[in-house]
Design an enzyme around this catalytic site. Structure first.
Site, short mmCIF file in Angstrom:
data_model
loop_
_atom_site.label_atom_id
_atom_site.label_comp_id
_atom_site.label_asym_id
_atom_site.label_seq_id
_atom_site.Cartn_x
_atom_site.Cartn_y
_atom_site.Cartn_z
N ARG A 123 33.21 35.19 32.55
CA ARG A 123 34.50 34.53 32.70
C ARG A 123 34.57 33.77 34.02
NH1 ARG A 123 39.91 38.06 32.10
NH2 ARG A 123 39.24 38.80 34.16
N LYS A 137 40.95 31.58 36.23
CA LYS A 137 41.49 32.52 37.22
C LYS A 137 41.31 31.89 38.60
CE LYS A 137 41.05 36.99 37.02
NZ LYS A 137 42.44 37.43 36.86
#
Length: 326
Positions: A86, A185
């Site tokens: 991720r 993020k």
């Protein structure tokens, strides 16, 4: 001076007292946490007092960077590969080239934990755009910086996992994916911080964040799940929810337990009339919610499905992961 760690990672160390030598770990041991943590910055380890970055780093100036929060239990890093994957996805999305391979990053994470003699704790892994000038343009930055911090963590006391927490709906809307996709993020978490402030002012444990359509997206740092008629429902990623690692574990657990999970738009009304509600996140793990905007959820106590999910998650987290001391 260069030192090779037990994992084969070569780390350059300045010959000053600000950096410490990496340990060479060849066998499992039961470490004792050190008093002052050692922090990894661009291939070197520093004490907390000497762990510094430039005031011209664009991660500081503009929130231009990415991060991952990762947990480790019982001497194993939980879902390390998924977290690193991720991180690389976030980097690719913002055209940030991480200055090391995924394999090298994994070794750096493990070595940082070893440096701090921990078996259980939390990792904050950051990649900033790096040092530049006061202009916004990222091409002015020479090289991204990698920072790894480890610490022991207990986001909520155990009593909250037994008794549940309270949430309020905040006025701050979740950032629209067309503006800044929550799947990235990024180091710019002001949207979540503003919602967190609202929860604090309301005396609640967490805040429900809605999207522009008025549907539930997520909480300030957690994914949202509700239970109705024995089934689990959660907002889809398209609603503005992060594709959480713990969220995906809950999907796996539910399948194992034979409980159907449906991704669908959820309103505040759906939360109010749910039989159960729980949140998931790396730091919070899986935690029940018993009140939303002053209304009791179900009977006002954590429900049986939430309890089963929590118990199974703890079992999986405590038994699986990438070994740290091996």
């Amino acid at each position: 001076m260069k030192t090779e760690t037990g994992g084969g990672m070569v780390i350059e160390e300045p010959e000053t007292e600000t950096a410490v030598k990496p340990s060479v770990e060849t066998r499992a041991r039961a470490p004792k946490p050190i008093k002052e943590s050692k922090i990894y910055i661009d291939g070197k380890f520093y004490s907390e007092a000497n762990a510094k970055i430039s005031v011209f780093d664009h991660g500081l100036l503009y929130g231009d960077g990415i991060f991952e929060g990762i947990r480790f239990y019982n001497g194993r890093v939980f879902r390390l590969e998924e977290h690193l994957g991720r991180l690389w996805d976030s980097a690719h999305s913002i055209c940030l080239e991480i200055p090391m391979s995924i394999r090298e990053m994994g070794k750096a994470v493990l070595e940082t934990i070893r440096q701090n003699n921990l078996r259980d704790g939390y990792i904050r892994l950051l990649v900033t755009r790096g040092k530049g000038n006061l202009g916004l343009n990222p091409v002015q930055c020479d090289r991204p910086s990698v920072i790894i911090i480890t610490a022991q963590i207990a986001l909520y006391p155990e009593s909250v996992y037994r008794n549940g927490l309270t949430v309020v709906t905040c006025a701050t809307r979740r950032t629209n994916p067309s503006a800044l996709n929550p799947a990235v993020k990024s180091l710019n978490y002001l949207n979540n911080v503003m919602a967190r402030i609202e929860a604090n002012l309301a005396g609640a444990d967490e805040a429900l964040m809605l999207n522009d359509a008025g549907n539930v997206a997520e909480c300030t740092a957690d994914n949202v799940f509700i239970v109705k008629r024995g089934q689990i429902f959660t907002p889809p990623i398209t609603a503005g929810a992060l594709r959480g690692i713990t969220r995906s574990v809950v999907f796996e657990i539910a399948a194992e337990l034979g409980i159907k999970v449906t991704e669908t738009d959820i309103t505040r009304h759906d939360v109010f009339i749910a039989e159960e509600c729980f949140l998931t996140g790396t730091a919070a793990e899986v935690i029940p919610v018993v009140r939303a905007d002053g209304r009791a959820i179900g009977n006002g106590k954590p429900g049986p499905i939430s309890a089963r999910i929590i118990a199974r998650f703890r079992q999986i987290a405590g038994e699986s992961g990438t070994p740290i001391y091996s």
